[in-house]
Enzyme design. Structure first.
Site, PDB file in Angstrom:
ATOM      1  N   LYS A 141       0.920  -1.194  -0.206  1.00 38.80           N
ATOM      2  CA  LYS A 141      -0.156   0.129  -0.211  1.00 38.80           C
ATOM      3  C   LYS A 141       0.840   1.272  -0.008  1.00 38.80           C
ATOM      4  O   LYS A 141       0.370   2.403  -0.515  1.00 38.80           O
ATOM      5  CB  LYS A 141      -1.020   0.124   1.149  1.00 38.80           C
ATOM      6  CG  LYS A 141      -2.023  -1.256   1.153  1.00 38.80           C
ATOM      7  CD  LYS A 141      -3.389  -0.712   1.593  1.00 38.80           C
ATOM      8  CE  LYS A 141      -4.268  -1.899   1.063  1.00 38.80           C
ATOM      9  NZ  LYS A 141      -5.807  -1.530   1.296  1.00 38.80           N
ATOM     10  N   LYS A 223      -4.101  -9.525  -6.525  1.00 38.07           N
ATOM     11  CA  LYS A 223      -5.288  -9.698  -5.526  1.00 38.07           C
ATOM     12  C   LYS A 223      -6.487  -8.817  -6.084  1.00 38.07           C
ATOM     13  O   LYS A 223      -6.242  -7.639  -6.147  1.00 38.07           O
ATOM     14  CB  LYS A 223      -4.996  -9.476  -4.273  1.00 38.07           C
ATOM     15  CG  LYS A 223      -6.157  -9.624  -3.236  1.00 38.07           C
ATOM     16  CD  LYS A 223      -5.976  -9.133  -1.653  1.00 38.07           C
ATOM     17  CE  LYS A 223      -6.258  -7.654  -1.615  1.00 38.07           C
ATOM     18  NZ  LYS A 223      -7.005  -7.578  -0.500  1.00 38.07           N
ATOM     19  N   LYS A 226     -10.835  -3.705  -3.516  1.00 40.27           N
ATOM     20  CA  LYS A 226     -11.597  -2.486  -3.644  1.00 40.27           C
ATOM     21  C   LYS A 226     -10.862  -1.428  -4.062  1.00 40.27           C
ATOM     22  O   LYS A 226     -11.503  -0.392  -4.737  1.00 40.27           O
ATOM     23  CB  LYS A 226     -12.053  -2.341  -2.265  1.00 40.27           C
ATOM     24  CG  LYS A 226     -13.048  -3.137  -1.799  1.00 40.27           C
ATOM     25  CD  LYS A 226     -14.021  -2.659  -0.810  1.00 40.27           C
ATOM     26  CE  LYS A 226     -14.069  -3.423   0.480  1.00 40.27           C
ATOM     27  NZ  LYS A 226     -13.271  -3.228   1.637  1.00 40.27           N
TER      28      LYS A 226
END
Ligand code: ATP
Ligand code: LTN
Length: 356
Positions: A141, A223, A226
């Protein structure tokens, strides 16, 4: 109320035996306690459903369940305030639509119980920086931008550990991506227990046997997430049947022909895993079913299965959203039932550590 009474009894016992050995903590449990969470950060997708929600719904009779919309985790990256508030209600409605029954499970919003942030602070003081630096979710992230992401993003696992440990959780049903965070939670609990004597229940992860990591349809090496914005990446739980068909048709496959579960062929493996997640057959049964068929057949049948599974969920969601006040009431009730449990654990930890 049943939940509260049973938890109160367990806590009384736990506190009373806190100095007598970790094994004692487990004795009075009648049902194992499950805790899990979802971020209100975007539109939930079939990865969330197959990796998590499906199991949360299925385990409601077997366990004592707590499900949390983790809004404090969401703000580790910037969120527009009005959107965050709306998504918090949306994701709660999706869980209810998927079959979470507020009579059998407690559903609540993380920021409604102050003890989450308070315990996270205490845990922070026992979690070495090195443990957090190893977290792959943080590395992914933060990317190249490690210096400017928030401290909260770095510290995300400490808050997640607090969520879990506040409720003497036994089992944490999550997708495969959360395994490392669960290990850190266990290490944090064990560290507190070894320094202060048995204080916290050490939880176990519960990772699905099938579709634990659903991959992006556009890129089966990533993956399904969202926060990924590419249009063909994820099948959202609220996608229309047309969107579902279109996204599956365009999904990345390969230039081979046979339809088998082969991890070396991530596109086809992902489609088959999604199929298996929704239909429940074994790998051998599914391979036999598609024997002699082509990718067009696989995609067509998969789209049918996904549309059939998501249509009732979508309809129920829209019904629920006609009465947002009822969703808010369910969330407030969940927090009211859980607050005494969380507060008691926090107090127990504070006493052990020498605070308060
Ligand atoms: P983001 O990728 O934006 O961080 P997310 O899609 O991972 O969000 P979360 O709210 O963080 O969603 O996760 C909710 C639950 O869904 C977790 O238990 C997580 O492990 C599971 N989950 C998320 N993505 C997948 C996936 N692609 N496959 C299987 N399970 C998943
Ligand atoms: N990090 C989790 C969400 C989460 C969670 C939790 C899951 C926050 N707190 C406690 C299980 C237990 C994720 O899915 N990304």
């Amino acid at each position: 109320m049943e939940l509260q009474t049973e938890r109160a009894a367990r806590l009384e016992y736990t506190v009373a035996t806190a100095t007598r050995g970790a094994a004692a903590i487990d004795i009075v449990k009648t049902k194992k306690c499950v805790f899990s969470g979802v971020q209100p950060t975007g539109d939930a997708h079939i990865g969330n459903f197959l990796g998590a929600f499906k199991y949360w719904v299925a385990s409601q009779d077997e366990f004592e369940n707590i499900f949390c919309v983790v809004d404090l985790h969401a703000i580790t990256v910037y969120q527009d305030p009005a959107t965050l508030r709306e998504q918090t209600r949306t994701v709660a409605a999706l869980l209810l639509a998927a079959g979470i029954d507020p009579e059998r499970s407690a559903l609540f919003v993380q920021s409604h119980i102050g003890a989450h942030a308070e315990l996270a602070w205490i845990l922070n003081c026992f979690i070495p920086m090195g443990w957090l630096q190893r977290m792959t979710q943080f590395k992914e992230k933060a990317g190249e931008d490690r210096e400017s992401v928030s401290t909260g993003l770095f510290d995300y696992p400490a808050l997640m550990a607090a969520d879990i440990l506040l409720y003497d959780t036994d089992l944490v049903p999550v997708g495969d991506d959360q395994k490392q965070h669960l290990e850190l939670t266990r290490d944090a609990a064990q560290r507190i227990n070894s320094l202060y004597g048995p204080t916290l229940v050490v939880p176990e992860p519960s990772i699905p046997p099938v579709a634990a990591r659903v991959m992006g349809l556009d890129d089966p090496t990533k993956k399904m997430s969202k926060s990924e914005e590419a249009a063909g990446h994820a099948i959202l739980l609220l996608d229309s049947p047309d969107d579902i068909v279109r996204k599956i048709k365009r999904a990345t496959t390969d230039s081979q022909r046979d339809i088998v579960f082969d991890r070396q062929r991530p596109g086809v493996f992902n489609l088959l895993s999604i199929y298996q997640g929704f239909t429940g057959g074994s790998e051998a049964e599914i391979e036999a079913h598609f024997d002699g068929k082509g990718y067009g057949d696989l995609k067509g049948e998969l789209a049918e299965v996904v549309v059939a599974a998501l249509t009732p969920l979508r309809e129920r969601y829209h019904e629920l959203m006609n009465d947002p006040g009822e969703i808010d009431r369910i969330l407030a009730d969940g927090a009211d039932r859980l607050r005494p449990i969380a507060t008691a654990t926090l107090k127990r930890v504070m006493e052990q550590v020498g605070l308060g």
